[in-house]
Write an enzyme that holds these catalytic residues in place. Structure first.
Site, mmCIF file in Angstrom:
data_model
loop_
_atom_site.group_PDB
_atom_site.id
_atom_site.type_symbol
_atom_site.label_atom_id
_atom_site.label_comp_id
_atom_site.label_asym_id
_atom_site.label_seq_id
_atom_site.Cartn_x
_atom_site.Cartn_y
_atom_site.Cartn_z
ATOM 1 N N LYS A 195 10.974 33.221 101.766
ATOM 2 C CA LYS A 195 10.686 33.222 103.213
ATOM 3 C C LYS A 195 10.351 31.823 103.698
ATOM 4 C CE LYS A 195 6.326 34.267 104.520
ATOM 5 N NZ LYS A 195 5.631 33.277 105.340
ATOM 6 N N ASN A 196 9.494 31.116 102.957
ATOM 7 C CA ASN A 196 9.016 29.817 103.438
ATOM 8 C C ASN A 196 10.039 28.701 103.273
ATOM 9 O OD1 ASN A 196 6.729 31.039 104.257
ATOM 10 N ND2 ASN A 196 5.403 30.255 102.618
ATOM 11 N N ARG A 205 5.823 41.129 106.792
ATOM 12 C CA ARG A 205 6.143 39.781 107.281
ATOM 13 C C ARG A 205 6.828 38.953 106.203
ATOM 14 N NH1 ARG A 205 1.406 36.421 108.819
ATOM 15 N NH2 ARG A 205 3.129 34.967 108.649
ATOM 16 N N ARG A 258 -5.289 27.465 112.079
ATOM 17 C CA ARG A 258 -4.356 26.535 111.431
ATOM 18 C C ARG A 258 -3.689 25.700 112.518
ATOM 19 N NH1 ARG A 258 -1.299 28.058 106.427
ATOM 20 N NH2 ARG A 258 -2.988 28.607 105.031
ATOM 21 N N CYS A 277 -5.901 32.566 113.692
ATOM 22 C CA CYS A 277 -5.279 33.781 113.187
ATOM 23 C C CYS A 277 -6.158 34.344 112.094
ATOM 24 C CB CYS A 277 -3.873 33.512 112.682
ATOM 25 S SG CYS A 277 -3.820 32.440 111.265
ATOM 26 N N ASP A 286 -1.127 30.757 98.225
ATOM 27 C CA ASP A 286 -0.491 32.042 98.539
ATOM 28 C C ASP A 286 -0.499 33.024 97.366
ATOM 29 O OD1 ASP A 286 -0.023 31.253 101.106
ATOM 30 O OD2 ASP A 286 2.028 30.605 100.747
HETATM 31 N N1 EPU Z 1 -3.468 21.516 108.860
HETATM 32 C C1 EPU Z 1 -4.048 20.811 109.869
HETATM 33 N N2 EPU Z 1 -3.256 20.341 110.870
HETATM 34 C C2 EPU Z 1 -1.914 20.539 110.902
HETATM 35 C C3 EPU Z 1 -1.318 21.265 109.870
HETATM 36 C C4 EPU Z 1 -2.124 21.741 108.851
HETATM 37 O O1 EPU Z 1 -5.252 20.616 109.881
HETATM 38 O O2 EPU Z 1 -1.255 20.071 111.840
HETATM 39 C C5 EPU Z 1 -4.272 22.057 107.748
HETATM 40 C C6 EPU Z 1 -4.222 23.561 107.719
HETATM 41 O O3 EPU Z 1 -5.211 24.137 108.566
HETATM 42 C C7 EPU Z 1 -4.459 23.873 106.254
HETATM 43 C C8 EPU Z 1 -3.865 22.668 105.524
HETATM 44 O O4 EPU Z 1 -3.708 21.655 106.525
HETATM 45 O O5 EPU Z 1 -5.821 23.923 105.979
HETATM 46 C C9 EPU Z 1 -2.559 22.902 104.848
HETATM 47 O O6 EPU Z 1 -1.736 23.665 105.679
HETATM 48 P P1 EPU Z 1 -0.165 23.498 105.726
HETATM 49 O O7 EPU Z 1 0.205 22.782 106.991
HETATM 50 O O8 EPU Z 1 0.360 22.939 104.460
HETATM 51 O O9 EPU Z 1 0.283 24.997 105.862
HETATM 52 P P2 EPU Z 1 1.535 25.489 106.649
HETATM 53 O O10 EPU Z 1 2.618 24.496 106.547
HETATM 54 O O11 EPU Z 1 1.153 25.960 107.986
HETATM 55 C C10 EPU Z 1 2.720 26.706 104.644
HETATM 56 C C11 EPU Z 1 3.156 28.093 104.353
HETATM 57 C C12 EPU Z 1 1.929 28.963 104.111
HETATM 58 C C13 EPU Z 1 1.133 28.363 102.953
HETATM 59 C C14 EPU Z 1 0.786 26.902 103.239
HETATM 60 C C15 EPU Z 1 0.115 26.209 102.071
HETATM 61 C C16 EPU Z 1 5.220 28.270 105.594
HETATM 62 C C17 EPU Z 1 5.967 28.866 106.734
HETATM 63 N N3 EPU Z 1 3.923 28.599 105.476
HETATM 64 O O12 EPU Z 1 1.921 26.784 105.814
HETATM 65 O O13 EPU Z 1 2.405 30.240 103.759
HETATM 66 O O14 EPU Z 1 -0.059 29.095 102.765
HETATM 67 O O15 EPU Z 1 1.988 26.171 103.545
HETATM 68 O O16 EPU Z 1 0.937 26.235 100.967
HETATM 69 O O17 EPU Z 1 5.784 27.537 104.797
HETATM 70 C C18 EPU Z 1 2.366 32.589 103.588
HETATM 71 O O18 EPU Z 1 3.564 32.560 103.264
HETATM 72 O O19 EPU Z 1 1.645 33.611 103.453
HETATM 73 C C19 EPU Z 1 1.739 31.385 104.130
HETATM 74 C C20 EPU Z 1 0.634 31.418 104.859
#
Ligand code: EPU
Length: 418
Positions: A22-23, A398, A121, A116, A306
């Protein structure tokens, strides 16, 4: 609202096939916005987040043809380069269209994700990285508006902290920027590497994906391509844990063992037998009670956040070893309270959860609070004595493709009920 009714206590045995990630599929679909030519993607998992992304692409103006696991997107005219609140609120990853839209059309409007169930996030890192590439960004009425009428300009982007979708967003934008972009402190996840592989097939010039420094030489135009999405490592990890928690013998097929390194090491330490059965297969066997093992969630190649909830379910039944397992630092602990209702002994101390193994879990009615938390409750239900009913399984839909059907085929007694 759908629920899962599970009768626990059956060891899982047989083969279970992994779907596309998915990701990985989400950024790949967003990348289709970067070209006016058709992009054909295979092994797209049929899960709700993907349906949401397809809805978003259509709303933006792309033509989407989906035929099971194969989806073709043609983004010829992008009449409405925006991601509305009604879609973003159900899927934060909608913000993945920000970079491609501003790079391709010079403007984008994306709703800010709210807080959420898994904590707030934000997308501030995406925003500041795109600003570094020369876009003007403003926030008003709950939306981020980006403009770059003269196109983006390659530059050095330094992420303050590692972000997966942030890295992906910037990678896509940089592919069409003028000149070279160097992304420092980039995420190294396999999903970032898969996106880079797709972009390269579309004509992008990228080096270093999978390392903390990615170099992108912008090109004027990208073209159509065909690409097969990598296996979902989180789904594969969830099923490895399912095999171990039920003390079964499960062959997980169509996965990438290398992507599961951190989990496999921990499972072996805990006493599960995990072996590479083929290039893309892992077998898990467990006959005795597992030992407690600590985990700390980290960015790839560390232990995936995850998989934390699912591993916690496994540890609820582990025997006490030299230390109590703790899980840190993670804010996604909502499942711990539900696991406790099934008899688990879990103490939350700030960003740590301390799990003391118990002899058995007992079936209960439990509530899913997010995607991975729901998976942990299903795992606990598979081994708990008696009946477990997991409510609000729309969370699990999801990101897991037909999980109840896959589990039932290897011997689980699980059914979807209204
Ligand atoms: N963060 C910020 N600012 C930003 C972006 C992130 O402060 O602009 C923080 C977040 O709050 C978090 C940390 O940085 O504490 C890392 O978050 P990241 O941005 O890496 O997460 P993401 O890209 O939003 C993806 C996956 C998530 C997975 C995380 C960590 C996708 C679509 N989602 O999220 O997947 O938990 O990386 O590996 O790729 C899931 O599939 O259940 C899921 C939540």
């Amino acid at each position: 609202m759908d629920k899962f009714r599970i009768q626990g206590g059956r060891p899982l045995e047989g083969e279970i096939a992994i779907s596309g990630a998915k990701n990985s599929a989400l950024p790949a679909l967003a990348a289709c916005l970067l070209t006016d030519e058709p992009v054909k993607l295979r092994r797209i998992p049929q899960v709700r987040d993907i349906a949401t992304m397809l809805k978003l692409l259509k709303r933006i103006g792309a033509q989407v043809d989906s035929n099971g696991e194969c989806v073709t997107v043609r983004a010829q005219k992008l009449d409405r380069p925006e991601a509305p609140y009604e879609l973003v609120k159900t899927m934060r990853a909608s913000s993945l269209v920000l970079g491609p839209l501003v790079a391709r059309t010079g403007r984008a409007k994306v709703s800010m994700p709210g807080g959420c169930a898994i904590g707030s996030r934000p997308i501030n890192l995406h925003v500041s990285a795109l600003e570094q590439l020369g876009a003007r960004l403003r926030q008003s009425h709950g939306y981020v508006k980006a403009e770059a009428p003269d196109g983006l300009q390659g530059t050095t982007v330094q992420f303050d902290r590692i972000t997966v979708t942030g890295t992906e967003d910037v990678l896509m934008a940089a592919a069409l920027a003028k000149g070279e972009t160097v992304i420092h402190n980039a995420a190294r996840e396999p999903e970032v590497q898969d996106l880079a592989a797709l972009l390269s097939k579309m004509g992008a010039r990228i080096e270093g994906a999978g390392t903390p420094v990615i170099r992108v030489e912008g090109v004027g135009k990208l073209h159509g391509a065909e690409h097969t999405i990598i296996a979902d490592r989180i789904e594969a990890g969830t099923f490895l844990i399912a095999g171990a928690i039920t003390r079964g013998n499960l062959l997980v097929t169509g996965c990438v063992p290398e992507h599961l390194g951190a989990l496999v090491v921990k499972m072996r330490q805990a006493g599960a037998e995990v072996s590479e059965a083929g290039a893309d297969e892992l077998r898990v066997r467990a006959s005795d009670r597992l030992r407690s093992t600590d985990i700390t969630t980290e960015e790839y190649p560390g232990f995936a956040t995850d998989l934390q909830a699912q591993y916690m379910a496994l540890m609820t039944l582990a025997s006490r070893h030299d230390r109590l397992p703790s899980f840190q630092p993670d804010v996604r602990f909502m499942h711990a309270l539900e696991l406790a209702r099934m008899g688990a002994d879990i103490r939350l101390e700030g960003r740590q959860a301390i799990v003391t193994g118990v002899a058995e879990l007992t079936g209960a009615e439990v509530l899913a609070s997010d995607l991975r938390a729901s998976a942990s409750l299903v795992l606990a239900g598979l081994v708990a004595r008696g009946e477990t009913v997991v409510d609000r399984v729309y969370h699990i839909d999801r990101g897991y493709e037909k999980i109840e059907e896959k589990l039932a085929r290897v011997g689980a007694q699980i059914e979807r009920v209204d």
